[in-house]
Design an enzyme around this catalytic site. Structure first.
Site, PDB file in Angstrom:
ATOM      1  N   LYS A   1      56.840  35.935  27.786  1.00 30.37           N
ATOM      2  CA  LYS A   1      55.439  35.490  27.832  1.00 30.37           C
ATOM      3  C   LYS A   1      54.744  36.117  29.043  1.00 30.37           C
ATOM      4  O   LYS A   1      55.335  36.216  30.118  1.00 30.37           O
ATOM      5  CB  LYS A   1      55.376  33.962  27.927  1.00 30.37           C
ATOM      6  CG  LYS A   1      55.876  33.274  26.650  1.00 30.37           C
ATOM      7  CD  LYS A   1      55.689  31.784  26.717  1.00 30.37           C
ATOM      8  CE  LYS A   1      56.405  31.095  25.584  1.00 30.37           C
ATOM      9  NZ  LYS A   1      55.607  30.901  24.377  1.00 30.37           N
TER      10      LYS A   1
ATOM     11  N   HIS B   1      64.521  27.533  28.931  1.00 30.43           N
ATOM     12  CA  HIS B   1      63.182  27.995  29.302  1.00 30.43           C
ATOM     13  C   HIS B   1      62.701  27.451  30.654  1.00 30.43           C
ATOM     14  O   HIS B   1      62.226  28.191  31.498  1.00 30.43           O
ATOM     15  CB  HIS B   1      62.158  27.589  28.241  1.00 30.43           C
ATOM     16  CG  HIS B   1      62.521  28.006  26.848  1.00 30.43           C
ATOM     17  ND1 HIS B   1      63.127  29.198  26.566  1.00 30.43           N
ATOM     18  CD2 HIS B   1      62.348  27.395  25.650  1.00 30.43           C
ATOM     19  CE1 HIS B   1      63.309  29.303  25.253  1.00 30.43           C
ATOM     20  NE2 HIS B   1      62.848  28.222  24.677  1.00 30.43           N
TER      21      HIS B   1
HETATM   22  C1  BG6 Z   1      62.132  27.151  21.225  1.00 32.09           C
HETATM   23  C2  BG6 Z   1      62.555  25.739  20.951  1.00 32.09           C
HETATM   24  O1  BG6 Z   1      63.102  27.818  21.977  1.00 32.09           O
HETATM   25  O2  BG6 Z   1      60.908  27.132  21.955  1.00 32.09           O
HETATM   26  C3  BG6 Z   1      61.489  25.008  20.162  1.00 32.09           C
HETATM   27  O3  BG6 Z   1      63.775  25.747  20.210  1.00 32.09           O
HETATM   28  C4  BG6 Z   1      60.158  25.087  20.901  1.00 32.09           C
HETATM   29  O4  BG6 Z   1      61.863  23.656  19.970  1.00 32.09           O
HETATM   30  C5  BG6 Z   1      59.834  26.526  21.260  1.00 32.09           C
HETATM   31  O5  BG6 Z   1      59.161  24.560  20.037  1.00 32.09           O
HETATM   32  C6  BG6 Z   1      58.618  26.593  22.180  1.00 32.09           C
HETATM   33  O6  BG6 Z   1      58.267  27.918  22.407  1.00 32.09           O
HETATM   34  P1  BG6 Z   1      56.799  28.441  22.056  1.00 32.09           P
HETATM   35  O7  BG6 Z   1      56.812  29.853  22.482  1.00 32.09           O
HETATM   36  O8  BG6 Z   1      56.622  28.280  20.566  1.00 32.09           O
HETATM   37  O9  BG6 Z   1      55.867  27.571  22.830  1.00 32.09           O
END
Ligand code: BG6
Length: 501
Positions: free
Chosen positions: A184, A242
């Protein structure tokens, strides 16, 4: 921009959720902006039998929602030429030999191969074993790389066991453990912001920073992923990967260079400096919750326990919050608060850094409320932005102060709008590991969350709840050290108002 060699991208689970929503659209946009290497082909591997034409029409269906106008154009013509299909039905022991023949003997498949595991975490070890057994992971004529999605294991021990299995067939440089958060824009901007500017470095430590908050909230629920989510929960799904990556980027020391190993050395160092949470102190450092039914965007949504595939007595957390300390010279005593949740009031991700109050409150008489500290905030989504809050004098005869927000929304209208997966896919093809996790990083992250997972898995008779569409369970204030600290609910100045509940 380094040229990318022609390669074959094999996607296992190409018909699944991740491939449909992220990988195929990302590859198509790269095609539109002419960033895919010449002669690169994409071989989909799925369980059912399909012809190539059927697969191409399925792909056009996947792209329709996002790129309806581009499916008749030149880019799709080029893209469809790259698409191939290979069926690998359950129990078909020959399918990997056929795959090996296809890849090794057909001139249209370049010998440099990326195997993307877009399958559930329980499935990829067996796939890698089978690829290894038919010699598809040996780097004889071209390179062979494997991309693995998180979560890597479900705790430290299982991650190490998994790793042992991978090393039977692969060397570390062949492995790309993806954390799409690192793709990102604002996440990469944390590094630019810190290491391309001198202004902040003198302030970036415990002398000036009161605490750091890292939030990822979502309005979506589990989107039919109960099979995975029930065994994962918010702590594994979001925080272990994350959010701890964000913490590492905010807190790490400047690397020797920006090369992948130097960067990852520093991330590992800081993750290792996170103070271990003992099982006894889990309740003081961690909070979990589960959503009940509520309203999101004016619509009633079901509670977690009513979602298809969820056990009626499940205590899987859909919300998790943590307080961590980093025991090193720079961060001693500064709490890092992290939280994530599904079905919350808003979908947003941000890093908010709160500074300490000045040593003397000289301007107390110039305001009516409590002292307002400075904040630096990095908005990750929905909008990339950088904001800074300061106090100024209100224009007028009297000496009164108010908070202003220096708002550097740095995205310009004409800037490219891209998905995190696009850059990461190019990095894999280029062999750049900077934004991928090394095994010691993954292990360090599991060490941080393991004690919490252990205690939560033992305490299964109760979980706090929160109504869908709210900011999470009540009671998280007890994670905070002082009454004047609480979650910021938005990046606007009023978001700093404390709404402890
Ligand atoms: C993923 C998770 O890694 O990241 C999901 O497994 C989550 O549960 C997602 O919704 C969130 O990432 P983004 O980029 O869609 O905000």
């Amino acid at each position: 921009m380094k040229a990318i060699e022609p390669c074959t991208l094999v996607i296992f689970g190409a018909g699944g959720n991740l491939a449909r929503r992220k990988l195929i659209p990302a590859l198509f946009r790269l095609e539109m902006v002419k960033r895919l290497p010449e002669k690169m082909v994409i071989l989909a591997c799925c369980l059912d039998h399909k012809t190539r034409e059927q697969w191409i029409s399925e792909v056009s269906g996947m792209l329709h929602a996002k790129y309806p106008k581009h499916l008749d154009g030149e880019a799709f013509e080029r893209f469809r030429e790259r698409l191939y299909y290979h069926a690998s039905p359950v129990g078909d022991t020959e399918s990997y030999q056929r795959l090996q023949k296809l890849l090794d003997d057909s001139p249209e498949f370049p010998p440099n191969v990326v195997f993307y595991m877009s399958v559930s975490p329980s499935e990829f070890p067996a796939i890698i074993d089978k690829l290894g057994n038919v010699n598809l992971l040996k780097q004889k004529v071209g390179w062979r790389r494997v991309v693995i999605e998180k979560p890597f294991g479900y705790d430290l021990l299982s991650a190490q066991t998994l790793q042992g299995g991978l090393y039977k067939h692969l060397d570390e440089p062949q492995i790309f453990r993806i954390d799409h958060y690192l793709g990102k824009g604002t996440v990469q901007n944390v590094m630019v912001f810190r290491f391309a500017n001198m202004l902040l470095e003198p302030l970036w430590n415990h002398h000036y920073i009161d605490h750091v908050q890292i939030t990822h909230s979502e309005t979506i629920g589990i989107e039919g992923r109960a099979g995975y989510y029930e065994g994962a929960g918010a702590l594994r799904d979001m925080i272990q990967s994350h959010l701890l990556q964000l913490l590492a980027l905010v807190a790490m020391e400047p690397p020797v260079t920006m090369n992948a190993e130097h960067l990852r050395d520093e991330k590992v160092k800081v993750l290792r400096a996170v103070r271990p949470i003992t099982q006894k102190s889990v309740n003081a450092h961690a909070f979990r919750g589960q959503y009940t039914s509520g309203t999101i965007d004016g619509k009633t949504v079901p509670g977690y326990l009513e979602e298809p595939g969820v056990a009626p007595d499940s205590t899987t957390e859909t919300y998790a919050a943590l307080k961590l300390f980093i025991d090193n010279w720079r961060w001693a005593g500064v709490p890092f608060y992290m939280r994530t949740g599904k079905r919350m009031a808003e979908g947003s991700s941000a890093i908010c850094i709160r500074f300490k109050n000045p040593p003397q409150d000289l301007l107390r008489h110039a305001r009516s409320g409590p002292q307002q500290p400075n904040w630096i905030m990095l908005g990750i989504q929905p909008n990339d932005c950088l904001k800074m809050e300061m106090q100024v004098k209100v224009p007028g005869l009297d000496l009164r102060t108010r908070t202003i927000s220096l708002d550097a929304t740095y995205r310009k209208e004409e800037d490219e709008d891209y998905d995190a997966y696009e850059g990461l896919l190019l990095d894999v093809m280029q062999g750049d590991h900077s934004l991928f996790l090394r095994i010691d990083e993954v292990e360090a992250a599991w060490r941080v969350v393991d004690p919490i997972l252990k205690v939560w898995s033992m305490e299964r008779d109760f979980i706090n709840s929160y109504q869908a569409g709210t900011w999470g369970p009540r009671g998280t204030y007890r994670l905070f050290d002082r009454d004047d600290q609480f979650w910021r609910q938005s990046l606007n100045p009023e978001g700093a108002d404390l709404q402890a509940y």
